[in-house]
Design a protein around this motif. Structure first.
Motif, mmCIF file in Angstrom:
data_model
loop_
_atom_site.group_PDB
_atom_site.id
_atom_site.type_symbol
_atom_site.label_atom_id
_atom_site.label_comp_id
_atom_site.label_asym_id
_atom_site.label_seq_id
_atom_site.Cartn_x
_atom_site.Cartn_y
_atom_site.Cartn_z
ATOM 1 N N SER A 130 0.867 -1.257 -0.174
ATOM 2 C CA SER A 130 0.005 -0.063 -0.033
ATOM 3 C C SER A 130 0.809 1.395 0.120
ATOM 4 O O SER A 130 0.296 2.371 -0.333
ATOM 5 N N LYS A 131 2.084 0.968 0.422
ATOM 6 C CA LYS A 131 2.782 2.239 0.572
ATOM 7 C C LYS A 131 3.574 2.470 -0.851
ATOM 8 O O LYS A 131 4.070 3.617 -1.276
ATOM 9 N N LYS A 180 -3.382 -4.743 12.022
ATOM 10 C CA LYS A 180 -3.478 -3.177 11.850
ATOM 11 C C LYS A 180 -3.555 -2.885 13.270
ATOM 12 O O LYS A 180 -4.449 -3.146 14.037
ATOM 13 N N TYR A 181 -2.428 -2.060 13.747
ATOM 14 C CA TYR A 181 -2.368 -1.587 15.093
ATOM 15 C C TYR A 181 -3.252 -0.642 15.589
ATOM 16 O O TYR A 181 -3.524 -0.616 16.615
ATOM 17 N N THR A 182 -3.759 0.339 14.540
ATOM 18 C CA THR A 182 -4.603 1.231 14.824
ATOM 19 C C THR A 182 -5.929 0.364 15.078
ATOM 20 O O THR A 182 -6.766 1.244 15.680
ATOM 21 N N ASP A 183 -6.521 -0.779 14.942
ATOM 22 C CA ASP A 183 -7.495 -1.280 14.855
ATOM 23 C C ASP A 183 -7.486 -2.594 15.997
ATOM 24 O O ASP A 183 -7.329 -3.490 15.576
ATOM 25 N N PRO A 184 -7.575 -2.213 17.014
ATOM 26 C CA PRO A 184 -7.355 -3.335 18.239
ATOM 27 C C PRO A 184 -7.935 -4.697 18.020
ATOM 28 O O PRO A 184 -7.602 -5.762 18.274
ATOM 29 N N ASP A 185 -9.209 -4.690 17.781
ATOM 30 C CA ASP A 185 -10.140 -5.677 17.847
ATOM 31 C C ASP A 185 -10.358 -6.433 16.519
ATOM 32 O O ASP A 185 -10.478 -7.689 16.646
ATOM 33 N N ASP A 235 5.485 4.561 14.052
ATOM 34 C CA ASP A 235 5.370 5.479 12.988
ATOM 35 C C ASP A 235 5.961 4.674 11.609
ATOM 36 O O ASP A 235 5.546 4.836 10.308
ATOM 37 N N ALA A 236 7.033 3.709 11.893
ATOM 38 C CA ALA A 236 7.416 3.044 10.935
ATOM 39 C C ALA A 236 6.533 1.660 10.471
ATOM 40 O O ALA A 236 6.743 1.202 9.347
ATOM 41 N N GLN A 260 -3.027 6.088 4.641
ATOM 42 C CA GLN A 260 -2.174 6.342 5.843
ATOM 43 C C GLN A 260 -1.170 7.294 5.505
ATOM 44 O O GLN A 260 -0.427 7.158 4.502
ATOM 45 N N PRO A 261 -1.028 8.519 5.988
ATOM 46 C CA PRO A 261 0.156 9.388 5.975
ATOM 47 C C PRO A 261 1.544 8.615 6.383
ATOM 48 O O PRO A 261 1.516 8.125 7.558
#
Lengths: 283, 292, 269
Positions: B216-217, B257-262, C257-258, C266-267
């Motif tokens: 994705s990056k 995804k660490y932003t989305d814990p569950d 951040d990494a 995502q930025p």
């Protein structure tokens, strides 16, 4: 994937059957030498010296591979020679493997002072030229089968010690050894039950190779007349005698040489073949 | 638009064995970054290897074409093929620790290829190597050229391999899991660097990875592989908005995804695996039928 | 036993290893300090995440916790007993209670043993009865068919091997399990399965778990607390939610951040 593996197995199979077949044949005739050999290997008949092999017009029935300059039957001598060669291989090989393998395993697994002592010993040992070393040993011990076997063991244990030590060190770095420690197994149990089975395929392949080497060493010592009594049938002795009459009777030299060559080759191929065929782990 | 790289119906198999790549087709335009995504055994590395002519000995191409600049590489005589690949393509390997020869200094490992294969004068090759090392942000390039690999860190070595890949101005680079062996913080620097170099040199990139986060990056388009078959080919934007194949969707759901814990740890359901396997098997049967 | 007391207590833990690369021609190799005075505790039933990059000392710390390595200073107490310098023979009875799951299941399973022997061997050693039944139960627990007893490790997939590693550890009914990067070698699909499995087992069996990883995203779901290591020192030790919401250490921020999220929006500059 399975098909690719199958192809490799089949090749190993052919190698195993060919080398195993020759060794089996050799063991059989050696065991039953008195029954199988057409003539007495020591019986001389100066009247029928240097008879050629069976396909030649001058050949005589009963002397399939011809006779030497003293009229002794070449086939019978090759068969009785196999007895000597195999005796040496079957005693010296395993003995060498046992001593060298055990020392290598201990050095490679326990490391530390045990490794330092064993490794230095190996280094010192290997600084001696092996042929001179064996001749020296025979000179001290006297000629005879026991002396040859002893000489091989004393010289060649270092081969096993070095290879097994390296392999044991490799295996020792694997996590299954740490896992055994976490489980609470003792060091000795870990060495014998975890490391040894993983070193065994290498050890068996090396043992088979060593048995071939033992056959060669016996032949060399016989060739320089340092093994059994002069007229005893040994391949090395026959080659030495055949060398003097190579232009008149090449067969005296050729047949023991072929037997020697096939035997040594078969031993090395048999070991590799066994390893490929019966090792459950794909490499 | 004619593509820079056009792989048509490529099948690769173990000699006398099953197919590892099953009629793979994909194309890469000049300057495009395409991700090749799949789990281990999906055959994603095999595509890059077939293209660069570095397939293992146990493996052979059974059918298909690999068109580079419109010419089928597989149809060229071996010497000509090697020359063409050397001029137009390059590799950024996975493991920076083993990809450099420990017995040689770094400098010659970059310049030898330019001198021996492209016939550059040594002075020009060395000047080029110095420029590139500076471009990948290596301080004191002159000293690094004279260093042995073991004197450099893993991240530094990966930079050198990137510089080396770009050295001959290839049109296409295969990056085979180039950051898998690195720490996340170093991975980020290296990925940025690859993106930066790619943009500056307008090089097409075939980016092999198992990590959808990385895709994705870095990538613009991607091909998802399962068991040697391309199951989805799409743009990165569409893929992450709405994956087109159930297997792709499941793969995305299983990526933490660490932003989305569950909601992050959804294993790929058995049913999805069974379905995609059945799809591959059906295609295999059809292919074998067509060969007869 | 005092249930209020943490199962594992670590005080000012130091560990040095010989630096073989820096060894002079003559004389011993200089010591390289890997762990520089760490102090923390793991309460009973807790799941602690240990995170750090390569060279942070996280694996060394793990191996010291279960005494595969001997610390050079400080103290480790397991259930109140000081095990810092306990000789191997005295550790053996404790071994049943602290188990480890390894990073590379292929290397940690003896290639010449069948799954049944790999799981059953330690049970036999520690005097368990009904070995066969316990091996079956362990396989049930990790969701592998019982017929796998007779398989060799190389006949299994990566995810299945790692389940065997887990089965071996839980079969002994330990109090503490150390999991060292257990999913980093696995595909994402098996990764999620193994993590979910471990989460369920920890709850069912009331295990205390230390979970080492370089990847913060796999820590979030599993661990209540996170300990961030950087160059042999603890830079952050806090509840997981807090670490993700408001990391205090600059290094933790950098690690977060990494991570490339699977999201093109995502930025990540």
């Amino acid at each position: 994937m399975l098909d690719g593996r199958g192809a490799i197995r089949r090749r190993a199979g052919a190698r195993l059957w060919l080398s195993g077949g020759w060794l089996l044949l050799l063991v059989t005739v050696a065991l039953f030498a008195p029954l199988v050999a057409p003539q007495d290997p020591l019986a001389q008949d100066l009247m029928s010296g240097r008879l050629p092999p069976f396909w030649s017009a001058q050949a005589e029935p009963g002397f399939w591979l011809g006779t030497d300059s003293l009229g002794r039957d070449v086939l019978s001598r090759v068969i009785w020679g196999a007895r000597v060669a195999l005796t040496v291989a079957c005693i010296a090989g395993p003995l060498t493997a046992l001593i060298g393998g055990a020392l290598g395993l201990i050095a490679g697994f326990y490391r530390g002072w045990a490794d330092r002592i064993i490794s230095r010993l190996v280094d010192i040992w290997m600084a001696f030229p092996p042929v001179l070393f064996s001749i020296l040993l025979i000179a001290v011990l006297g000629t005879g089968l026991t002396s040859i076997i002893l000489a091989i063991v004393v010289i060649d244990w270092t081969r096993f010690a070095r290879v097994v030590r390296a392999e044991a060190m490799n295996q020792g770095a694997m996590d299954y050894v740490a896992a055994a420690q976490v489980a609470g197994f003792s060091r000795l149990r870990t060495m014998t039950a975890e490391i040894l089975p993983n070193v065994l395929p290498t050890l068996v392949a090396l043992l088979s190779l060593e048995m071939g080497i033992a056959v060669i060493v016996e032949a060399i010592l016989s060739f320089v007349n340092l093994s059994l009594s002069t007229d005893a049938p040994t391949w090395g002795g026959m080659i030495a005698e055949g060398r003097t009459s190579i232009h008149q009777a090449w067969w005296v030299l050729a047949f023991p040489l072929v037997a020697l060559f096939l035997t040594v080759l078969s031993f090395s191929q048999f070991g590799e073949g066994l390893k490929d065929r019966f090792d459950p782990v794909l490499r | 638009m004619s593509a820079l790289l056009d792989i048509r119906n490529l099948s690769v198999a173990l000699k006398g064995g099953p197919r590892l790549l099953r009629s793979v087709s994909l194309s890469v335009a000049a300057g495009e970054v395409r991700g090749l995504v799949g789990e281990s055994g999906a055959g994603k590395s095999m595509i890059g290897k077939a293209l660069l002519g570095i397939l293992p000995r146990s493996v052979e191409v059974v059918e298909g074409q690999i068109l580079l600049d419109g010419d089928d590489l597989l149809g060229l005589p071996p010497a000509e093929r090697r020359r063409r690949i050397g001029q137009r393509a390059a590799l950024i390997p996975q493991d920076p620790l083993t990809a450099l020869n420990p017995a040689h200094r770094v400098g010659p490992q970059i310049t030898d290829r330019l001198v021996d294969i492209l016939g550059w004068p040594r002075a020009r090759a060395e000047a080029r190597a110095l420029d590139l090392l500076a471009e990948v942000h290596i301080p004191d390039p002159g000293r690094v050229m004279k260093s042995y690999p073991h004197e450099l860190s893993g991240g530094m070595r990966q930079r050198i391999l990137i510089a080396s890949a770009f050295a001959a101005e290839p049109a296409l680079i295969v990056a085979d899991e180039p950051t898998t062996a690195l720490d996340v913080t170093v991975q980020k620097q290296i990925l940025r660097l690859i993106a930066e170099m790619q943009a500056r040199h307008h090089t097409a990139l075939l980016f092999v990875t198992h990590d959808l986060g990385v895709v994705s990056k870095v990538c613009q388009t991607l091909s998802v592989l399962y068991a040697g078959k391309v199951v989805e080919e799409t743009t990165v934007r569409d893929f992450f908005r709405a994956p087109g194949h159930p297997y792709s969707a499941a793969l995305l759901a299983a990526t933490p995804k660490y932003t989305d814990p569950d909601g992050s740890l959804t294993p790929v359901p058995e049913a999805v695996i069974a379905a995609v396997r059945a799809e591959v098997e059906a295609a295999e049967t059809e292919w074998q039928h067509g060969r007869r | 036993m005092d249930d209020a007391r943490p199962l594992i207590e670590v005080e000012n833990l130091r560990l040095s290893l010989p630096d073989l690369a820096g060894k002079p021609l003559i004389g011993p190799a200089p010591k390289l300090e890997i762990l520089k005075g760490l102090s923390f505790a793991i309460p009973r039933g807790a799941v602690l995440g240990i995170v750090g990059g390569s060279g942070s000392g996280k694996s060394t710390l793990g191996r010291a916790l279960i005494r595969l390595l001997e610390p050079s200073g400080g103290a480790i107490r397991f259930d109140g007993q000081d095990i810092t310098h306990l000789p191997e023979a005295d550790l053996r009875p404790l071994r049943r209670r602290m188990q480890m799951i390894f990073q590379d299941p292929l290397s940690s399973l003896n290639p010449r043993r069948r799954v049944g022997g790999i799981i059953g061997g330690p049970l036999r050693l520690h005097g368990f009865d009904a070995i066969d039944r316990r091996v079956d139960e362990a396989l049930d627990h990790v969701g592998l068919p019982r017929s796998f007893r007779s398989r060799y490790p190389h006949e299994l997939s990566g995810g299945q091997r790692q389940r065997v590693g887990i089965a071996r550890a839980i079969a002994l009914r330990p109090d503490f399990i150390l999991a060292d990067e257990i999913v980093s070698g696995l595909d994402v699909s098996s990764q999620a399965q193994v993590l979910n499995l471990l989460e369920g087992l920890v709850a069912d069996l009331g295990l205390t778990l230390a979970f080492i990883s370089h990847d913060l995203s796999v820590i979030r779901r599993l661990c209540r607390n996170v300990l961030v290591l950087h160059r042999g020192e603890i830079v952050e030790h806090a509840p997981t939610a807090q670490v993700f919401a408001a990391p205090r250490a600059a290094y933790t921020r950098e690690l977060l951040d990494a991570i490339p999220l699977p999201d093109p929006d995502q930025p990540w500059g």
